[in-house]
Design a protein around this motif. Structure first.
Motif, short mmCIF file in Angstrom:
data_model
loop_
_atom_site.label_atom_id
_atom_site.label_comp_id
_atom_site.label_asym_id
_atom_site.label_seq_id
_atom_site.Cartn_x
_atom_site.Cartn_y
_atom_site.Cartn_z
N ILE A 1 54.43 35.30 36.18
CA ILE A 1 55.84 34.90 36.34
C ILE A 1 56.06 33.44 35.97
N TYR A 2 55.19 32.56 36.50
CA TYR A 2 55.42 31.13 36.36
C TYR A 2 54.42 30.43 35.43
N GLY A 3 53.44 31.17 34.92
CA GLY A 3 52.36 30.51 34.19
C GLY A 3 51.50 29.67 35.10
N SER A 4 51.40 30.05 36.37
CA SER A 4 50.74 29.23 37.38
C SER A 4 49.22 29.22 37.20
N TYR A 5 48.64 28.08 37.53
CA TYR A 5 47.19 27.90 37.53
C TYR A 5 46.64 28.23 38.91
N HIS A 6 45.60 29.06 38.95
CA HIS A 6 44.82 29.28 40.17
C HIS A 6 43.35 29.06 39.84
N PRO A 7 42.62 28.32 40.67
CA PRO A 7 41.18 28.16 40.43
C PRO A 7 40.47 29.51 40.57
N ILE A 8 39.42 29.69 39.78
CA ILE A 8 38.65 30.94 39.80
C ILE A 8 37.17 30.60 39.85
N ARG A 9 36.42 31.35 40.64
CA ARG A 9 35.00 31.09 40.84
C ARG A 9 34.24 32.40 40.83
N ASN A 10 33.11 32.42 40.14
CA ASN A 10 32.21 33.58 40.19
C ASN A 10 31.31 33.40 41.39
N VAL A 11 31.65 34.06 42.50
CA VAL A 11 30.89 33.83 43.73
C VAL A 11 29.55 34.55 43.72
N THR A 12 29.40 35.59 42.91
CA THR A 12 28.12 36.29 42.81
C THR A 12 27.08 35.41 42.14
N ALA A 13 27.51 34.59 41.18
CA ALA A 13 26.58 33.82 40.36
C ALA A 13 26.17 32.49 40.97
N GLY A 14 26.68 32.16 42.13
CA GLY A 14 26.41 30.85 42.71
C GLY A 14 24.94 30.61 42.95
N GLU B 1 28.27 32.54 33.84
CA GLU B 1 28.18 33.69 32.95
C GLU B 1 28.27 35.00 33.74
N PRO B 2 29.25 35.85 33.40
CA PRO B 2 29.52 37.04 34.21
C PRO B 2 28.76 38.28 33.73
N VAL B 3 28.53 39.17 34.65
CA VAL B 3 28.06 40.52 34.34
C VAL B 3 28.93 41.49 35.12
N ARG B 4 28.97 42.71 34.62
CA ARG B 4 29.77 43.72 35.32
C ARG B 4 29.27 43.88 36.76
N GLY B 5 30.22 43.92 37.70
CA GLY B 5 29.89 44.03 39.11
C GLY B 5 29.96 42.72 39.86
N ASP B 6 30.07 41.60 39.13
CA ASP B 6 30.24 40.31 39.81
C ASP B 6 31.56 40.28 40.57
N VAL B 7 31.61 39.44 41.58
CA VAL B 7 32.82 39.25 42.37
C VAL B 7 33.39 37.87 42.05
N LEU B 8 34.65 37.84 41.66
CA LEU B 8 35.34 36.58 41.45
C LEU B 8 36.24 36.30 42.65
N ASP C 1 28.42 33.48 50.48
CA ASP C 1 27.86 34.63 51.21
C ASP C 1 28.93 35.31 52.07
N THR C 2 29.78 34.51 52.70
CA THR C 2 30.86 35.07 53.51
C THR C 2 31.81 35.88 52.64
N LEU C 3 32.19 35.34 51.48
CA LEU C 3 33.11 36.05 50.61
C LEU C 3 32.51 37.35 50.09
N LEU C 4 31.23 37.33 49.74
CA LEU C 4 30.57 38.55 49.27
C LEU C 4 30.49 39.58 50.38
N ASP C 5 30.24 39.12 51.60
CA ASP C 5 30.19 40.06 52.73
C ASP C 5 31.56 40.68 52.98
N LEU C 6 32.61 39.88 52.86
CA LEU C 6 33.97 40.42 53.02
C LEU C 6 34.28 41.44 51.93
#
Length: 445
Positions: free
Chosen positions: A346-359, A389-396, A46-51
């Motif tokens: 640049i480095y092929g680095s891994y970053h975790p990704i989360r669909n915060v809208t779908a939580g 599962e994503p839909v257009r307009g979701d926030v990652l 909720d905090t991330l979506l508000d931001l």
């Protein structure tokens, strides 16, 4: 997981900002230092979506309370050392101010970072300028600051005898540190393993001669420095770090007879766990290995953490604008790209990704490839990654983005750089506005 002072109220295990810690966290870390690692799942949706609603997309978010926690944990592991923040990880003024409040110094890789640290109020006796093949304008700027008394007590670290001569030509006779090439490197990628790269530092057998040249030019040689690389995390990296520290300790003991050293700087490069299953860095083991390897040296130990202090304090928020089904994967197009966060490209680095809208709304999971808007095949944040599962307009939310995120952003494709919001003491504020097209084009004549 115990409550973090940097977190926000939510349903995912985090507590209120400023909540009193009633014991050690799951890692056993003390309250002041917070848990050893903050995972992307620990950020309140909720905090991330508000931001996102307040500051738009894409935007960086940096939690200054978490930066302070990370500093306190590291300072507790190195109680007799001076901690100098490696500014190149994230040179936002708010970060300098927060760490200055904690008593940290700043290690600067450019004159620009020196200026920004001083502007943020960091005392010049806690500012080190590590000059790697410095452009003339950098030396001019730093020496002028020193001459004018703005940076009267800063320390310049040199990695070449040429740099000593160039400083002398400009009238500099202040504090000097000699960077040594230890001949051993470590780090998460070959492009950031500096310790064995001839670009960095003076060969060990030439270090004392360079110091003598500086002394003859009137400079005050106060330290020696070495750095193995960036992203030191596993056992092999620790072995390389230990060997590097032992070698710089040997150099420091050679200096003892001729120079009254104030400090021995063993660099930074302390890694963080980018993948969800990776364990946190065993900081106490690193601290013990560092002290043991350095040996008996009559000078203060200096460490230079960068990403360790800021990486897990930051996330990148980005909107989904395209969902495309293909035979092999679901392609998610987002409005951030390699111009926003360059590390994966640049480095092929891994970053975790989360669909915060779908939580929490019961969506299924897909295997997704997350891509940006840049016309390059390297503009990919993740491939075949499980996401709600994503839909257009979701926030990652892209995690561990507090280090080398905005600092490496660019205007490629004439794309304005994102906004940056900071969290502190339970409130959010805009620390850096979003660039506009006119910001980019205003430099054209």
């Amino acid at each position: 997981m115990s409550e973090e002072s940097a977190s926000r109220t939510g349903d995912d295990g985090t507590g209120e900002s400023g909540a009193v810690c009633d014991g050690a966290g799951e890692s056993g870390a003390a309250c002041d230092g917070g848990p050893e690692v903050r995972r992307l799942a620990d950020w309140d949706a909720d905090t991330l979506l508000d931001l996102r609603r307040q500051y738009g997309s894409p935007s960086y978010v940096l939690d200054l309370d978490r930066v302070r926690e990370n500093y306190r944990r590291l300072a507790a592991a190195f109680p007799d050392a001076a901690v100098h923040y490696a500014a190149k990880a994230n040179a936002l003024g708010d970060v300098f101010e927060a760490l200055d409040d904690e008593g940290a110094g700043v290690e600067c890789a450019s004159a620009g970072e020196v200026v920004r640290a001083l502007d943020a109020g960091v005392p010049s006796d806690r500012v080190h300028y590590t000059a790697v093949n410095p452009p003339a304008v950098d030396l001019d700027t730093v020496v002028e600051l020193w001459t004018d008394g703005v940076a009267a007590d800063l320390t310049v670290t040199v990695g070449a005898e040429d740099t000593v001569a160039r400083l002398a030509t400009r009238g500099y006779d202040g504090r000097l540190c000699v960077r040594v090439n230890p001949g051993v490197g470590a780090g998460h990628h070959e492009k950031v393993q500096t310790g064995a790269n001839a670009k960095f530092g003076v060969p060990r057998d030439r270090a004392l001669d360079v110091a003598e040249t500086a002394t003859q030019a009137g400079m005050d040689v106060v330290g020696v420095h070495a750095h193995a690389g960036s992203g030191i995390h596993d056992a092999d990296d620790l072995d390389a770090h230990r060997e590097m520290v032992a070698r710089v300790g040997d150099v420091a003991r050679e200096f003892d007879a001729a120079h009254d050293l104030e400090f021995v700087d063993v660099g930074g490069g302390l890694g963080v766990p980018y993948r969800e299953a990776d364990a946190p860095l065993d900081l106490d083991a690193v601290a013990d290995a560092t002290r043991d390897a350095l040996g008996d040296v009559d000078a203060q130990l200096v460490v230079e953490p960068g990403r360790y202090l800021v990486a897990d304090a930051g996330v990148l928020l980005t909107d989904v604008n395209t969902v495309k089904e293909t035979p092999d994967t679901t392609v998610l197009g987002v409005d951030a790209g390699m111009t926003t966060l360059a590390r994966p490209a640049i480095y092929g680095s891994y970053h975790p990704i989360r669909n915060v809208t779908a939580g929490g709304d019961g969506r299924g999971e897909v295997r997704a490839t997350v891509t940006g808007p840049i016309c390059e095949s390297s503009d990919v944040f993740a491939e075949d990654r499980p996401l709600a599962e994503p839909v257009r307009g979701d926030v990652l939310a892209i995690g561990n983005a507090g280090a080398y995120g905005y600092e490496m952003a660019s205007n490629y494709n004439t794309r304005p750089r994102p906004a940056t919001a900071v969290l502190e003491d339970g409130s959010a504020s805009l620390a850096r506005r979003r660039e506009t097209l006119s910001d980019i084009t205003t430099l054209e004549l």
